[in-house]
Design a protein around this motif. Structure first.
Motif, PDB file in Angstrom:
ATOM      1  N   GLU A  79       2.401  10.031   3.131  1.00 28.05           N
ATOM      2  CA  GLU A  79       3.411  10.517   2.176  1.00 28.05           C
ATOM      3  C   GLU A  79       4.018   9.345   1.411  1.00 28.05           C
ATOM      4  O   GLU A  79       4.236   9.437   0.208  1.00 28.05           O
ATOM      5  CB  GLU A  79       4.519  11.306   2.894  1.00 28.05           C
ATOM      6  CG  GLU A  79       5.538  11.860   1.913  1.00 28.05           C
ATOM      7  CD  GLU A  79       6.647  12.668   2.555  1.00 28.05           C
ATOM      8  OE1 GLU A  79       6.783  12.641   3.795  1.00 28.05           O
ATOM      9  OE2 GLU A  79       7.385  13.327   1.800  1.00 28.05           O
ATOM     10  N   ASN A  80       4.302   8.256   2.102  1.00 27.32           N
ATOM     11  CA  ASN A  80       4.913   7.098   1.442  1.00 27.32           C
ATOM     12  C   ASN A  80       4.328   5.752   1.868  1.00 27.32           C
ATOM     13  O   ASN A  80       4.495   4.764   1.161  1.00 27.32           O
ATOM     14  CB  ASN A  80       6.429   7.074   1.719  1.00 27.32           C
ATOM     15  CG  ASN A  80       7.159   8.191   1.003  1.00 27.32           C
ATOM     16  OD1 ASN A  80       7.058   8.344  -0.215  1.00 27.32           O
ATOM     17  ND2 ASN A  80       7.873   9.020   1.762  1.00 27.32           N
ATOM     18  N   HIS A 116      -2.902   6.801  -1.184  1.00 22.92           N
ATOM     19  CA  HIS A 116      -1.941   7.204  -2.214  1.00 22.92           C
ATOM     20  C   HIS A 116      -0.787   6.226  -2.186  1.00 22.92           C
ATOM     21  O   HIS A 116      -0.134   6.132  -1.154  1.00 22.92           O
ATOM     22  CB  HIS A 116      -1.452   8.621  -1.922  1.00 22.92           C
ATOM     23  CG  HIS A 116      -0.351   9.082  -2.826  1.00 22.92           C
ATOM     24  ND1 HIS A 116      -0.604   9.632  -4.059  1.00 22.92           N
ATOM     25  CD2 HIS A 116       1.014   9.080  -2.706  1.00 22.92           C
ATOM     26  CE1 HIS A 116       0.553   9.974  -4.640  1.00 22.92           C
ATOM     27  NE2 HIS A 116       1.537   9.641  -3.845  1.00 22.92           N
ATOM     28  N   TRP A 120       1.999   3.350  -9.619  1.00 22.77           N
ATOM     29  CA  TRP A 120       2.826   4.516  -9.945  1.00 22.77           C
ATOM     30  C   TRP A 120       4.081   3.999 -10.626  1.00 22.77           C
ATOM     31  O   TRP A 120       4.741   3.114 -10.101  1.00 22.77           O
ATOM     32  CB  TRP A 120       3.187   5.248  -8.645  1.00 22.77           C
ATOM     33  CG  TRP A 120       3.973   6.497  -8.806  1.00 22.77           C
ATOM     34  CD1 TRP A 120       4.038   7.307  -9.911  1.00 22.77           C
ATOM     35  CD2 TRP A 120       4.837   7.104  -7.823  1.00 22.77           C
ATOM     36  NE1 TRP A 120       4.856   8.378  -9.673  1.00 22.77           N
ATOM     37  CE2 TRP A 120       5.362   8.287  -8.392  1.00 22.77           C
ATOM     38  CE3 TRP A 120       5.200   6.773  -6.521  1.00 22.77           C
ATOM     39  CZ2 TRP A 120       6.243   9.119  -7.722  1.00 22.77           C
ATOM     40  CZ3 TRP A 120       6.069   7.611  -5.841  1.00 22.77           C
ATOM     41  CH2 TRP A 120       6.580   8.776  -6.439  1.00 22.77           C
ATOM     42  N   ASN A 164      -1.104   6.920 -10.694  1.00 26.23           N
ATOM     43  CA  ASN A 164      -0.387   8.177 -10.453  1.00 26.23           C
ATOM     44  C   ASN A 164       0.594   8.427 -11.588  1.00 26.23           C
ATOM     45  O   ASN A 164       1.369   7.530 -11.950  1.00 26.23           O
ATOM     46  CB  ASN A 164       0.391   8.016  -9.126  1.00 26.23           C
ATOM     47  CG  ASN A 164       0.877   9.320  -8.529  1.00 26.23           C
ATOM     48  OD1 ASN A 164       0.206  10.354  -8.638  1.00 26.23           O
ATOM     49  ND2 ASN A 164       2.031   9.276  -7.873  1.00 26.23           N
ATOM     50  N   TRP A 318       1.506  18.961   0.244  1.00 26.45           N
ATOM     51  CA  TRP A 318       2.469  17.849   0.309  1.00 26.45           C
ATOM     52  C   TRP A 318       3.475  18.181   1.394  1.00 26.45           C
ATOM     53  O   TRP A 318       4.358  19.005   1.206  1.00 26.45           O
ATOM     54  CB  TRP A 318       3.130  17.599  -1.048  1.00 26.45           C
ATOM     55  CG  TRP A 318       3.618  16.178  -1.119  1.00 26.45           C
ATOM     56  CD1 TRP A 318       4.908  15.752  -1.110  1.00 26.45           C
ATOM     57  CD2 TRP A 318       2.791  14.988  -1.192  1.00 26.45           C
ATOM     58  NE1 TRP A 318       4.942  14.363  -1.156  1.00 26.45           N
ATOM     59  CE2 TRP A 318       3.663  13.881  -1.209  1.00 26.45           C
ATOM     60  CE3 TRP A 318       1.414  14.758  -1.234  1.00 26.45           C
ATOM     61  CZ2 TRP A 318       3.198  12.556  -1.281  1.00 26.45           C
ATOM     62  CZ3 TRP A 318       0.961  13.441  -1.291  1.00 26.45           C
ATOM     63  CH2 TRP A 318       1.846  12.365  -1.320  1.00 26.45           C
TER      64      TRP A 318
HETATM   65  C1  XIL Z   1       7.509  11.712  -2.671  1.00 20.13           C
HETATM   66  C2  XIL Z   1       7.747  11.706  -1.175  1.00 20.13           C
HETATM   67  O1  XIL Z   1       7.419  12.974  -0.657  1.00 20.13           O
HETATM   68  C3  XIL Z   1       9.187  11.392  -0.898  1.00 20.13           C
HETATM   69  O2  XIL Z   1       9.393  11.227   0.499  1.00 20.13           O
HETATM   70  C4  XIL Z   1       9.600  10.113  -1.619  1.00 20.13           C
HETATM   71  O3  XIL Z   1      10.975   9.916  -1.457  1.00 20.13           O
HETATM   72  C5  XIL Z   1       9.277  10.193  -3.098  1.00 20.13           C
HETATM   73  O4  XIL Z   1       7.911  10.499  -3.250  1.00 20.13           O
HETATM   74  N1  XIL Z   1       4.486  12.986  -6.549  1.00 20.13           N
HETATM   75  C6  XIL Z   1       3.844  12.037  -5.811  1.00 20.13           C
HETATM   76  C7  XIL Z   1       4.322  11.721  -4.450  1.00 20.13           C
HETATM   77  O5  XIL Z   1       2.806  11.522  -6.242  1.00 20.13           O
HETATM   78  O6  XIL Z   1       4.109  10.371  -4.107  1.00 20.13           O
HETATM   79  C8  XIL Z   1       5.787  12.052  -4.276  1.00 20.13           C
HETATM   80  O7  XIL Z   1       6.138  11.859  -2.921  1.00 20.13           O
HETATM   81  C9  XIL Z   1       6.040  13.465  -4.717  1.00 20.13           C
HETATM   82  C10 XIL Z   1       5.711  13.648  -6.170  1.00 20.13           C
END
Ligand code: XIL
Length: 358
Positions: A79-80, A116, A120, A164, A318
């Motif tokens: 996720e991060n 990922h 970005w 991204n 997600w």
């Molecule tokens: C989000 C995460 O879910 C959060 O925890 C973080 O604070 C911010 O990023 N698009 C994306 C993801 O490509 O990386 C994002 O994830 C959500 C939107």
């Protein structure tokens, strides 16, 4: 005396809601779960990879979360943990521990890892935002980051969201530090550098809003088609698909089918189906909403399953269950966007995913 004990009991019951642990869900869903047939899992039922964005702390601390990830999924996205700020917090410092933990968890449990994300607009750390240097120095900064990261995970991470969210809502290139310092070529350069570091990695352009309508979508499609035409190593297009229960089926189909028409692999990369896009603070989840969500997940999966097999990179949600969805915190609202509920039990949406391939 009896009365006194009754009073104590009443106070304990009345205040027990305040004694919840910090992991407890803020917006518990009513029990709208479906019967669990242990012989079925998403990963065994679906003809393409199925994954989720996962959070290391939850893998470590929340057993039902870890169990669902291991049992149901065969592809993981951090996720991060693999974002620029997390991996590269200072110019000469890379911090691999968290991302390595996830990669090792995936290896032990036989899961694919999708990376990922390398570049970005939202995530450069302050040292990079404040970096002083000419175009050549910025080019080196970009190259060093991309190649150090891709090289570190070579052979372990099969694919990357290289860039991204580079397209703005109006379909043009989004203003960001990379565009300012390197011009539009920051995108092709990122792909070329990633490919040099790991020629076997599948490289994706990832964005949201393909299903909003043609304005943003055409900008995204033009970008990827131009990259392809220039011979830039791009292998896939990621449709984030942070979408909502009332998004029209036509728009979802257009998003998926126009992406497939590029000939690239298509990853539904960050899907959730929000049930409260209007931010209603006292909304509760109901059987009616659950049925609408099920139908939307089913339509999405059915449409995806109809594109050519060799273009189906997979579907990634997600987050995993409603209680760990980023949506609740991001928009500060009750919502139930995922196929698993707050306690990681299967919702109707889960059945919708299964029905989508029938
Ligand atoms: C989000 C995460 O879910 C959060 O925890 C973080 O604070 C911010 O990023 N698009 C994306 C993801 O490509 O990386 C994002 O994830 C959500 C939107």
């Amino acid at each position: 005396m009896k009365k006194y004990w009754l009073l104590i009991w009443a106070v304990v019951v009345a205040t027990s809601g305040c004694l919840k642990g910090q992991d407890d869900p803020v917006f518990p869903s009513p029990d709208l779960t479906i019967p669990e047939d242990e012989s079925i899992t998403l990963q065994s039922a679906l003809p393409f990879p199925i994954g989720a964005a996962v959070n290391n702390n939850l893998i470590r601390t929340r057993a039902p979360y870890r169990d669902v990830v291991i049992k149901e999924l065969n592809s993981l996205t951090a996720e991060n943990a693999m974002k620029f700020s997390q991996l590269h917090p200072a110019e000469n410092t890379y911090t691999w521990t968290e991302a390595d933990f996830l990669v090792e968890f995936a290896r032990q449990n036989n899961k694919r890892v999708h990376g990922h994300t390398l570049i970005w607009y939202k995530n450069p750390p302050s040292w990079a935002l404040n970096y002083q240097g000419d175009a050549a120095a910025w080019d080196r900064l970009l190259k060093n980051h991309v190649q150090t990261v891709v090289n570190h995970f070579k052979g372990k991470v099969v694919s990357w969201d290289v860039v991204n969210e580079a397209i703005a809502e109006n379909g043009t290139l989004r203003d960001c530090i990379w565009l300012q310092k390197l011009g539009p070529e920051y995108i092709s350069k990122s792909f070329i550098y990633a490919h040099e570091a790991d020629p076997n990695a599948l490289l994706f352009y990832n964005d949201y809003g393909h299903e909003y309508g043609p304005t943003k979508r055409n900008g995204i499609l033009k970008l990827v088609n131009d990259l392809k035409a220039q011979g830039v190593p791009i292998h896939g297009i990621g449709l984030q698909m942070h979408t909502r229960y009332n998004m029209s089926n036509n728009n979802i189909a257009d998003a998926i089918n126009t992406a497939a028409a590029t000939g690239l692999k298509v990853h539904i990369a960050e899907v959730e189906i929000s049930m409260n896009p209007d931010n209603i603070q006292d909304l509760t989840y109901s059987a009616g909403l659950a049925a609408q969500q099920k139908a939307k997940y089913e339509f999405l999966v059915r449409t995806y399953n109809a594109i050519p097999k060799n273009q189906q990179f997979g579907i990634t949600t997600w987050n995993v269950g409603d209680s760990d969805s980023w949506i609740r915190g991001e928009y500060n609202r009750p919502d139930w966007p995922l196929p698993f509920d707050d306690n990681y039990h299967r919702k109707a949406a889960y059945q919708g995913i299964l029905d989508g391939v029938k």
